[in-house]
Design a protein around this motif. Sequence first.
Motif, short mmCIF file in Angstrom:
data_model
loop_
_atom_site.label_atom_id
_atom_site.label_comp_id
_atom_site.label_asym_id
_atom_site.label_seq_id
_atom_site.Cartn_x
_atom_site.Cartn_y
_atom_site.Cartn_z
N LEU A 1 11.67 -41.04 122.43
CA LEU A 1 11.71 -42.49 122.21
C LEU A 1 13.12 -43.04 122.16
CD1 LEU A 1 8.94 -42.72 119.43
CD2 LEU A 1 8.66 -42.91 121.92
N GLY A 2 14.05 -42.23 121.66
CA GLY A 2 15.43 -42.69 121.55
C GLY A 2 15.65 -43.54 120.31
N ARG A 3 16.91 -43.84 120.03
CA ARG A 3 17.26 -44.67 118.88
C ARG A 3 17.24 -46.14 119.26
NH1 ARG A 3 21.31 -40.63 118.42
NH2 ARG A 3 22.78 -42.04 119.42
N LEU A 4 17.01 -46.97 118.26
CA LEU A 4 17.19 -48.41 118.46
C LEU A 4 18.67 -48.71 118.67
CD1 LEU A 4 14.86 -49.89 115.67
CD2 LEU A 4 14.49 -50.01 118.14
N ARG A 5 18.95 -49.74 119.46
CA ARG A 5 20.34 -50.11 119.70
C ARG A 5 21.01 -50.50 118.38
NH1 ARG A 5 17.57 -52.77 123.52
NH2 ARG A 5 17.85 -54.77 122.47
N GLY A 6 22.21 -49.95 118.17
CA GLY A 6 22.95 -50.27 116.96
C GLY A 6 22.70 -49.31 115.81
N ILE A 7 21.76 -48.39 115.96
CA ILE A 7 21.44 -47.42 114.90
C ILE A 7 22.02 -46.07 115.26
CG2 ILE A 7 19.61 -46.28 113.60
CD1 ILE A 7 19.80 -49.27 113.07
N ASP A 8 22.84 -45.52 114.39
CA ASP A 8 23.45 -44.20 114.64
C ASP A 8 22.51 -43.07 114.26
OD1 ASP A 8 26.32 -44.74 115.50
OD2 ASP A 8 26.21 -45.96 113.68
N ARG A 9 21.82 -43.21 113.13
CA ARG A 9 20.91 -42.16 112.68
C ARG A 9 19.61 -42.78 112.15
NH1 ARG A 9 23.71 -37.40 111.08
NH2 ARG A 9 25.31 -37.02 112.67
N PRO A 10 18.48 -42.24 112.53
CA PRO A 10 17.22 -42.72 111.93
C PRO A 10 17.10 -42.20 110.50
CG PRO A 10 16.78 -40.87 113.37
CD PRO A 10 18.26 -41.17 113.51
N ALA A 11 16.22 -42.81 109.74
CA ALA A 11 16.01 -42.40 108.35
C ALA A 11 14.51 -42.45 108.04
CB ALA A 11 16.76 -43.33 107.40
N PHE B 1 20.81 -47.87 106.87
CA PHE B 1 19.56 -47.61 106.16
C PHE B 1 19.18 -48.82 105.30
CE2 PHE B 1 20.61 -42.76 105.80
CZ PHE B 1 20.55 -42.64 107.18
N ALA B 2 20.18 -49.42 104.68
CA ALA B 2 19.92 -50.56 103.80
C ALA B 2 19.37 -51.74 104.59
CB ALA B 2 21.20 -50.96 103.06
N VAL B 3 19.93 -51.99 105.77
CA VAL B 3 19.44 -53.10 106.61
C VAL B 3 18.02 -52.84 107.07
CG1 VAL B 3 19.78 -54.36 108.76
CG2 VAL B 3 21.76 -53.75 107.36
N MET B 4 17.76 -51.62 107.57
CA MET B 4 16.41 -51.29 108.04
C MET B 4 15.41 -51.32 106.89
SD MET B 4 16.94 -48.28 110.90
CE MET B 4 17.68 -47.09 109.79
N GLY B 5 15.82 -50.79 105.74
CA GLY B 5 14.93 -50.80 104.58
C GLY B 5 14.61 -52.20 104.09
N SER B 6 15.60 -53.09 104.16
CA SER B 6 15.37 -54.47 103.75
C SER B 6 14.36 -55.17 104.66
CB SER B 6 16.70 -55.24 103.74
OG SER B 6 17.56 -54.74 102.75
N VAL B 7 14.48 -54.93 105.97
CA VAL B 7 13.52 -55.51 106.92
C VAL B 7 12.11 -55.02 106.63
CG1 VAL B 7 12.81 -55.57 109.34
CG2 VAL B 7 15.22 -55.86 108.75
N TYR B 8 11.98 -53.71 106.42
CA TYR B 8 10.66 -53.13 106.15
C TYR B 8 10.10 -53.67 104.83
CZ TYR B 8 6.97 -49.67 105.53
OH TYR B 8 5.75 -49.06 105.36
N SER B 9 10.93 -53.71 103.80
CA SER B 9 10.49 -54.19 102.49
C SER B 9 10.05 -55.65 102.55
CB SER B 9 11.62 -54.03 101.47
OG SER B 9 11.21 -54.44 100.19
N GLN B 10 10.77 -56.45 103.33
CA GLN B 10 10.45 -57.88 103.41
C GLN B 10 9.16 -58.13 104.18
OE1 GLN B 10 13.57 -60.29 105.07
NE2 GLN B 10 12.38 -62.18 104.97
N TYR B 11 9.03 -57.52 105.35
CA TYR B 11 7.93 -57.89 106.24
C TYR B 11 6.68 -57.04 106.09
CZ TYR B 11 11.27 -60.98 108.42
OH TYR B 11 12.18 -61.98 108.63
N LEU C 1 9.59 -43.33 109.95
CA LEU C 1 10.87 -42.94 110.54
C LEU C 1 11.51 -44.19 111.14
CD1 LEU C 1 12.84 -40.64 111.22
CD2 LEU C 1 11.57 -40.30 113.35
N LEU C 2 12.40 -44.80 110.40
CA LEU C 2 13.06 -46.04 110.82
C LEU C 2 14.29 -45.73 111.65
CD1 LEU C 2 12.82 -47.86 107.39
CD2 LEU C 2 11.69 -48.62 109.48
N GLY C 3 14.47 -46.47 112.74
CA GLY C 3 15.66 -46.31 113.56
C GLY C 3 15.39 -45.75 114.93
N VAL C 4 14.18 -45.24 115.17
CA VAL C 4 13.81 -44.80 116.52
C VAL C 4 13.05 -45.92 117.21
CG1 VAL C 4 13.81 -42.35 115.96
CG2 VAL C 4 11.70 -43.66 115.71
N ASP C 5 13.01 -45.87 118.54
CA ASP C 5 12.41 -46.95 119.32
C ASP C 5 10.90 -46.74 119.47
OD1 ASP C 5 12.19 -49.24 120.77
OD2 ASP C 5 13.09 -48.46 122.61
N GLY C 6 10.24 -46.71 118.33
CA GLY C 6 8.79 -46.54 118.28
C GLY C 6 8.39 -46.36 116.82
#
Length: 341
Positions: free
Chosen positions: A118-128, A161-171, A291-296
Motif C-alpha cells: 500500500l505504501g505510506r501516505l504522503r508526508g508520513i515517514d513512519r506508520p504507527a 503520530f500526534a497529528v494522525m492521532g488527533s485526526v482519528y480521535s476527532q473524526y 495502522l495509521l500512516g499507510v495508504d489504506g
Amino acid sequence: MGSTCARIAIDAMGGDHAPGEIVAGALRAREELGVKVLLVGDPQQIERKLPPNTNLGQVEIVPAEDAIAMDEEPLSAIRRKPKASINVAMDLVKRQQADAVVSAGHSGAAMAAALLRLGRLRGIDRPAIGAVFPTIVANKPVLILDVGANVDCRPKFLEQFAVMGSVYSQYVLGIEQPLVGLLNIGEEDSKGNDAAVRANQLLRENPQISFIGNAEGRDVLSGRFDVIVCDGFVGNVLLKFAEAVGGVILQILREELPQGLHGQIGTAILKPNLKRIKQRMDHAEHGGGLLLGVDGICIISHGSSQAPSIFNAIRIAKEAVDNQVLDRIQSQYQSTQCESG
C-alpha cells in the motif's frame, strides 16, 4: 459522514483461533454492521467453518494459497509467500476491491505487507499503530500511539503520530478538540532524554494539534488526555501491561464476589454492573489497533482474538472508512505543505 457498505478484507488464516473464530466474527459483522466481508484464505477450511445455512451469495471467499506463521521472520515471509492470505488481502485494498483489511495474524507481517503493497501516505515517514484504552472517565477513551510499529522514534515521527492521532480521535472517536500529550517521566518540558525534549518542542509549535504537555504513566488512564504519543517499544509494553491488569481485575472480581450466600446474592444484583465493567476493561471490546500512516485502512488485531474481538476490529475498520480518515490525514499534510510553501 454517513454510513457506507464498507468492503472489509479479512485475513481468515491469521491468528491463534483461525479460521473458526475469524469467520464467526466476520459473519456477525456482516449481519450487524451491514458490511461486505471478503474472507481471504484456504476456501476449504473457511467453508468448513461456515454455518450450514450460510448464503454463500452474501459471503465472498477469496482464495489464498498460503499463510504466514507467527514464528516466521515477517519481511522475508511476505516476500517468499506472495500468495499468503495477508498479502492477498492487502492487494484487494490496493486494487480498490476492498476498503480495509483486518488481520489477527503476524503483526509484523501485516505491517510489512501494508508498507510494501500500500505504501505510506504522503508526508508520513513512519506508520504507527494506534490503540484505544479506557480511562476512569466513562465513555472517554484515550488513543495511544505508537504501540508497536516503531521501536525507535525520532522527534518528528512523534509529531506525525500526534497529528494522525488527533485526526482519528476527532473524526472517529468524536472528540471535538483532542488534547495531546507526550508520554514522559515528568510533567516539565525539560524532563526526559534529548529526543523527548525535542519532541516536546515540536509538539508545542505545531498549530494542527492541541498539545497540553507531557503525560506521566499515572496520567495515561486519567481521562485528561485524548491522544498520547510515544515510541513503539514503550507503547507496546504499556499496551500489554494494561491488558494484563484488566484481566487480573476481572479475575479477582470473579473469584471474590461469589464467596458465600451473600456474595452470590450480591453477584446477581451486580450482574449488569459487572457486564459494563467487563466492556470497559476487556481488550476484546476494542478489537485491535489501526495502522495509521499507510495508504489504506489496516486493523491489526491481537493474535489471540476470538469472534467478539474480530467483530470489533471490523467495526473500527468501518468507522475509519465511513469517516474518511485517510483523506483527512492526507489533507492535513497537504495544507501544511501549502502553508510552508
